[in-house]
Design an enzyme around this catalytic site. Structure first.
Site, PDB file in Angstrom:
ATOM      1  N   SER A 130       0.841  -1.192   0.000  1.00 44.03           N
ATOM      2  CA  SER A 130       0.000   0.000   0.000  1.00 44.03           C
ATOM      3  C   SER A 130       0.878   1.244   0.000  1.00 44.03           C
ATOM      4  O   SER A 130       2.045   1.199   0.416  1.00 44.03           O
ATOM      5  CB  SER A 130      -0.861  -0.010   1.273  1.00 44.03           C
ATOM      6  N   TYR A 136       3.887   8.052   4.895  1.00 40.28           N
ATOM      7  CA  TYR A 136       3.241   8.616   6.082  1.00 40.28           C
ATOM      8  C   TYR A 136       4.162   9.209   7.144  1.00 40.28           C
ATOM      9  O   TYR A 136       3.687   9.700   8.144  1.00 40.28           O
ATOM     10  CB  TYR A 136       2.289   7.585   6.710  1.00 40.28           C
ATOM     11  N   TYR A 160      -3.436   0.210  10.684  1.00 40.31           N
ATOM     12  CA  TYR A 160      -3.427  -0.298   9.302  1.00 40.31           C
ATOM     13  C   TYR A 160      -2.156   0.136   8.576  1.00 40.31           C
ATOM     14  O   TYR A 160      -1.494  -0.667   7.909  1.00 40.31           O
ATOM     15  CB  TYR A 160      -4.669   0.190   8.537  1.00 40.31           C
ATOM     16  N   LYS A 164       0.762  -2.521   7.106  1.00 35.31           N
ATOM     17  CA  LYS A 164       1.202  -2.645   5.713  1.00 35.31           C
ATOM     18  C   LYS A 164       2.710  -2.443   5.600  1.00 35.31           C
ATOM     19  O   LYS A 164       3.391  -3.124   4.830  1.00 35.31           O
ATOM     20  CB  LYS A 164       0.470  -1.639   4.813  1.00 35.31           C
ATOM     21  N   PHE A 224      -6.063  12.869  -1.075  1.00 35.61           N
ATOM     22  CA  PHE A 224      -5.416  11.554  -1.201  1.00 35.61           C
ATOM     23  C   PHE A 224      -5.315  11.179  -2.671  1.00 35.61           C
ATOM     24  O   PHE A 224      -5.953  11.777  -3.538  1.00 35.61           O
ATOM     25  CB  PHE A 224      -6.199  10.477  -0.429  1.00 35.61           C
TER      26      PHE A 224
END
Length: 344
Positions: A130, A136, A160, A164, A224
């Site tokens: 992902s 991030y 989450y 990933k 996004f």
């Protein structure tokens, strides 16, 4: 279109959104396909989903019950397969009390697949990771996110995103420690949208449902990347076949990011859609922050409010000759499919 039936591809998590589209495209291309689902009780509903996506050659598809958290049946699932598309991964409905509820099955599941695939002499595994594992923890100011970037899992992150990152890191570590003939390619998609194939839909598509059904009083200033599920299936299959993809990661995104207000605007411009409930109001960041004190589901988005990231899909385009759909078309077609299935 028929090709030699000798090549067999295992798709893990066939009942998921991406898994279903991977199966549909592989069948169209004439592959023999095997898929894992958690329970064989789901076969009929999965067949219905695949037929809604105009799957053909269904006689070339077989099902096997297997779960990421157990060794049972995985050796049977990979036996005789040339390729594995490891698409299955736990996705939480909300933030779990304990992050390990997601991290452990994601990480151990990826290792379980790689270990059994290697023992079965599978040529190549394509793993669905992902953008969460890329983008991030790096300051987005004046930064273009590419496949060379990694999220730092040691920073405080939603479960989450952490799962990933840790699962993908573990997969690369496994390949390094267990060097052999088997190859690994990783796909890192952003938010996945696209036409639904039934009443079940992913959490990203839930955003469009909320906008169309008036459950959002206004749109947060949250941006996004978007990628079409059909393009995600396509990039997996291109990555499976292309010799130059070996040992590479590919960031899968359409061109440019979009915000919630931007999505609302795209929906409102489509005359085929019931858009009277789509909000026109943009929510100020402070209001979303205050609301997150009472609505825990908003907490993960607070750090991303007002943040705009620049993402590059140049590598996937040049190495794999991949050409994603424009995000506006994906948004419209997602919404139209929700209307067709009477979800909104």
């Amino acid at each position: 279109m028929e090709r030699s039936k000798k090549e067999t591809v295992l798709v893990t998590g066939g009942s998921g959104f991406v898994g279903s589209y991977c199966i549909i495209q592989l069948l169209k291309e004439g592959y023999t396909v095997r898929t894992t689902i958690r329970s064989l009780d789901k076969i009929d509903s999965l067949k219905e989903t695949l037929l809604a996506g105009e799957a053909n050659n269904m006689q070339n598809l077989t099902f096997i019950a297997a779960n990421l958290t157990s060794d049972e049946n995985w050796d049977k699932a990979v036996e005789g397969c040339d390729y594995v598309l490891h698409v299955a991964s736990p996705f939480p409905a909300g933030e779990p009390k304990n992050e390990n509820e997601i991290i452990i099955p994601a990480r151990d599941g990826a290792i379980r697949i790689l270990r059994t695939a290697q023992a079965a002499k599978v040529k190549r595994v394509v793993l669905t990771s992902s953008f969460a594992a890329i983008g991030y923890t790096i300051n987005p100011k004046n930064h273009v996110f590419t496949e060379t970037d990694w999220t730092d899992p040691n920073v405080k992150l939603p479960a989450y995103i952490k799962s990933k990152t840790i699962a993908e890191r573990a997969a690369w570590d496994f390949m390094e420690k267990n060097a052999g003939a088997m190859e690994l390619v990783v796909i890192n998609p952003v938010g996945i949208f696209g036409p639904v194939l039934g009443k079940k839909f992913s959490s990203s598509i839930g955003m469009i449902v909320q906008l169309l059904s008036g459950k959002m009083p206004g749109t947060p200033q949250l941006s996004f990347g978007i990628v079409d599920v059909r393009d995600v299936a396509d990039i997996h299959i291109k990555a499976m076949k292309n010799p130059a993809a070996n040992g590479q990661r590919f960031l899968a995104t359409s061109d440019g990011m979009i915000s919630f207000p931007g999505i609302a605007k795209v929906l409102k411009a489509d005359s085929n859609l019931p858009v009277d409930k789509v909000p026109s109001k943009i929510l100020p960041n402070w209001l979303v922050k205050v609301s997150s004190w009472f609505k825990p589901e908003l907490k993960p988005i607070v750090p991303q409010l007002g943040v705009v990231k620049t993402l590059s899909n140049a590598k996937a385009k040049s190495v794999l000759n991949w050409s994603p759909r424009p995000k506006e078309a994906t948004i419209r077609e997602t919404a139209e499919s929700l209307v067709n299935f009477k979800i909104v």
